[in-house]
Design a protein around this motif. Structure first.
Motif, mmCIF file in Angstrom:
data_model
loop_
_atom_site.group_PDB
_atom_site.id
_atom_site.type_symbol
_atom_site.label_atom_id
_atom_site.label_comp_id
_atom_site.label_asym_id
_atom_site.label_seq_id
_atom_site.Cartn_x
_atom_site.Cartn_y
_atom_site.Cartn_z
ATOM 1 N N PHE A 238 -22.256 47.437 58.629
ATOM 2 C CA PHE A 238 -22.189 46.498 57.511
ATOM 3 C C PHE A 238 -20.962 46.777 56.645
ATOM 4 O O PHE A 238 -20.232 45.853 56.261
ATOM 5 N N GLN A 239 -20.739 48.047 56.342
ATOM 6 C CA GLN A 239 -19.587 48.411 55.531
ATOM 7 C C GLN A 239 -18.277 48.095 56.255
ATOM 8 O O GLN A 239 -17.319 47.605 55.640
ATOM 9 N N ASP A 240 -18.254 48.380 57.563
ATOM 10 C CA ASP A 240 -17.034 48.131 58.336
ATOM 11 C C ASP A 240 -16.756 46.635 58.473
ATOM 12 O O ASP A 240 -15.599 46.224 58.493
ATOM 13 N N PHE A 241 -17.809 45.844 58.551
ATOM 14 C CA PHE A 241 -17.650 44.394 58.632
ATOM 15 C C PHE A 241 -17.146 43.857 57.294
ATOM 16 O O PHE A 241 -16.238 43.023 57.230
ATOM 17 N N ALA A 242 -17.735 44.365 56.209
ATOM 18 C CA ALA A 242 -17.347 43.895 54.870
ATOM 19 C C ALA A 242 -15.928 44.326 54.499
ATOM 20 O O ALA A 242 -15.177 43.566 53.869
ATOM 21 N N GLY A 244 -13.531 44.854 56.555
ATOM 22 C CA GLY A 244 -12.554 44.286 57.472
ATOM 23 C C GLY A 244 -12.083 45.257 58.531
ATOM 24 O O GLY A 244 -11.228 44.926 59.350
ATOM 25 N N ASP A 245 -12.668 46.471 58.560
ATOM 26 C CA ASP A 245 -12.297 47.439 59.593
ATOM 27 C C ASP A 245 -12.660 46.934 60.986
ATOM 28 O O ASP A 245 -11.921 47.150 61.943
ATOM 29 N N THR A 246 -13.822 46.290 61.089
ATOM 30 C CA THR A 246 -14.242 45.696 62.366
ATOM 31 C C THR A 246 -14.718 44.268 62.087
ATOM 32 O O THR A 246 -15.910 44.039 61.849
ATOM 33 N N PRO A 247 -13.817 43.300 62.113
ATOM 34 C CA PRO A 247 -14.153 41.925 61.719
ATOM 35 C C PRO A 247 -14.959 41.144 62.757
ATOM 36 O O PRO A 247 -15.368 40.020 62.480
ATOM 37 N N ILE A 248 -15.162 41.714 63.948
ATOM 38 C CA ILE A 248 -15.940 41.044 64.999
ATOM 39 C C ILE A 248 -16.889 42.060 65.629
ATOM 40 O O ILE A 248 -16.507 43.209 65.870
ATOM 41 N N TYR A 249 -18.118 41.648 65.883
ATOM 42 C CA TYR A 249 -19.042 42.474 66.663
ATOM 43 C C TYR A 249 -20.105 41.562 67.262
ATOM 44 O O TYR A 249 -20.251 40.387 66.887
ATOM 45 N N PHE A 250 -20.867 42.085 68.211
ATOM 46 C CA PHE A 250 -21.930 41.332 68.872
ATOM 47 C C PHE A 250 -23.273 41.959 68.525
ATOM 48 O O PHE A 250 -23.439 43.181 68.625
ATOM 49 N N MET A 258 -29.884 40.804 57.269
ATOM 50 C CA MET A 258 -29.462 42.140 56.865
ATOM 51 C C MET A 258 -28.029 42.109 56.320
ATOM 52 O O MET A 258 -27.717 42.774 55.322
ATOM 53 N N THR A 259 -27.162 41.319 56.961
ATOM 54 C CA THR A 259 -25.783 41.199 56.478
ATOM 55 C C THR A 259 -25.750 40.493 55.129
ATOM 56 O O THR A 259 -25.003 40.888 54.212
ATOM 57 N N ARG A 260 -26.548 39.448 54.995
ATOM 58 C CA ARG A 260 -26.606 38.733 53.714
ATOM 59 C C ARG A 260 -27.093 39.644 52.605
ATOM 60 O O ARG A 260 -26.587 39.604 51.474
ATOM 61 N N ASP A 261 -28.078 40.482 52.907
ATOM 62 C CA ASP A 261 -28.655 41.359 51.890
ATOM 63 C C ASP A 261 -27.729 42.519 51.530
ATOM 64 O O ASP A 261 -27.596 42.872 50.348
ATOM 65 N N GLN A 262 -27.088 43.108 52.546
ATOM 66 C CA GLN A 262 -26.334 44.341 52.328
ATOM 67 C C GLN A 262 -24.865 44.118 51.947
ATOM 68 O O GLN A 262 -24.233 45.011 51.404
ATOM 69 N N THR A 263 -24.337 42.936 52.261
ATOM 70 C CA THR A 263 -22.925 42.686 51.948
ATOM 71 C C THR A 263 -22.745 41.329 51.269
ATOM 72 O O THR A 263 -22.035 40.452 51.770
ATOM 73 N N PRO A 264 -23.374 41.132 50.113
ATOM 74 C CA PRO A 264 -23.262 39.834 49.430
ATOM 75 C C PRO A 264 -21.828 39.514 49.010
ATOM 76 O O PRO A 264 -21.497 38.340 48.780
#
Length: 399
Positions: A238-242, A244-250, A258-264
């Motif tokens: 979640f932190q890496d997605f927010a 921009g360290d890893t902007p894509i994952y599957f 979970m993404t909506r809750d943890q990275t508003p």
């Protein structure tokens, strides 16, 4: 005479009151909240049955099932992980459901997603009925992709590699996250399927040394060897997605909320898309099936319960309780599932999703695949050599 009439009246009264409802034992894995709720609704509709529901933790479910089979003290219905179907099915633990399906209006192959239906087939027999499904899709940062010239998610293998490389060059530590702490094959194998490859062919021959498999392995491991994805995980997804360290994952649908809750802080800056296409967009199919054990004491009632759980409205109810995706196609027509475009994308992906080969030795094969990928990533073997060695190992496993 009067005494006889009184006795008969009492007997008739007890019969009319349905004294002693028939018991059905149901095991649900994990917390089992959806099956527990459906058990209560089932008893309301079928008061002649009493459902004894038990929630079995996933951590000890496999051993508990083995013990119950050995002691012939099995439940009537159980929720079975899709990769457990082959080990237990091949030992003859399950009831063949083909005769029940033939006379059913609810449980028909065409009513379910093809990939989900196939998870219940072992040695040509239908032992399981899809309960819920699990499928992977692409999570991506719309804002960061726009910065490198993409106003859409990468649609093909070529676009995915190009986008990931540009994201990395644009400042992302990595362009994509592919590593999983366990069961890494779930991320790798969709690429094999997308390229027309597989582990076994229709005759049971091992095919991992063929061009389609090797090419997929070359493509997948390239992200690692070129430093475009972390080899051993980079921390918190979640932190890496927010950041921009890893902007894509599957990943699966549970990651949406979970993404909506943890990275508003990145709301409106990310989305979900179908898998990238080569020959197809095939994704990984998982989930669970409902089975009847061969030693069940009430197979008729067990089948009624499975039919009840398979109704689209009840599959939809289960989704509302647990967010587990329905296996019944008709459930996806409901506005509840169509209202969220991200969830709807997962519904679309279910039309092109596949489960791993259904053989009892699959867990050993999966571990061998994970080792093979690591050998290529760390440069210990070429993709061709690793695939050839994997073929020998799988052939040995299957003997």
């Amino acid at each position: 005479m009067r005494k006889t009439l009184v006795v008969l009246s009492v007997v008739m009264m007890l019969v009319s009151l349905n004294f002693g409802a028939t018991k059905i034992t149901v095991w649900g894995m994990g917390q089992g909240k959806s099956l527990e709720q459906l058990s209560k609704l089932f008893m309301e509709e079928y008061p002649e049955y009493e459902v004894d529901f038990q929630a079995i933790p996933w951590s000890n479910a496999y051993e508990k099932i083995l013990t119950s089979i050995a002691g012939r003290q099995v439940p009537d219905v159980a929720q079975m992980g899709t990769t457990w179907m082959a080990p237990f099915g091949s030992m003859g633990a399950f009831e063949d459901l083909a005769p029940y399906i033939e006379s059913s209006e609810v449980v028909k192959p065409e009513n379910f997603f093809e990939g989900a239906w196939e998870t219940g087939i072992v040695d040509g027999k239908q032992f399981g009925i899809p309960w819920h499904v699990d499928v992977r899709a692409m999570f991506y940062r719309t804002d960061l992709l726009a910065q490198v010239g993409y106003d859409h998610a990468p649609q093909t293998w070529d676009e995915l590699y190009d986008a990931v490389k540009k994201l990395h060059e644009n400042g992302s530590r990595y362009g994509i996250a592919l590593y999983q702490p366990q069961d890494n094959y779930q991320t790798f194998f969709p690429f094999v399927w997308q390229n027309g490859g597989d582990i076994l062919d229709s005759q049971g021959n091992v095919t991992v040394d063929q061009h389609e498999f090797v090419e997929a392995l070359e493509y997948y491991t390239r992200f690692f060897t070129e430093g475009l994805t972390p080899i051993s995980g980079s921390g918190n997804i979640f932190q890496d997605f927010a950041s921009g360290d890893t902007p894509i994952y599957f990943s699966g649908p549970w990651m949406i909320n979970m993404t909506r809750d943890q990275t508003p802080q990145i709301d409106g800056k990310w989305d979900v898309a179908l898998m990238p296409e080569k020959k197809s967009r095939t994704s990984f199919m998982g989930g669970s099936d409902l089975v009847i054990f061969r030693d069940s004491k009430n197979k008729e009632g067990a089948w009624k319960f499975i039919e009840f759980a398979s109704r689209p409205e009840n599959q939809l109810l289960a989704y509302q309780i647990t967010n587990e995706l329905p296996a019944a196609r008709q459930a996806w027509e409901d506005p509840l599932l169509q209202a969220d475009p991200m969830i709807a994308t997962f519904g679309e992906q279910l039309n092109d999703a596949k489960a791993p080969v259904n053989v009892p030795e699959f867990h050993e094969i999966a571990a061998a695949i994970d080792r093979m990928v690591q050998e290529v990533i760390y440069g210990r073997k070429t993709p061709e050599q690793a695939a050839q060695d994997l073929k020998k190992e799988i052939e040995k496993i299957l003997k």
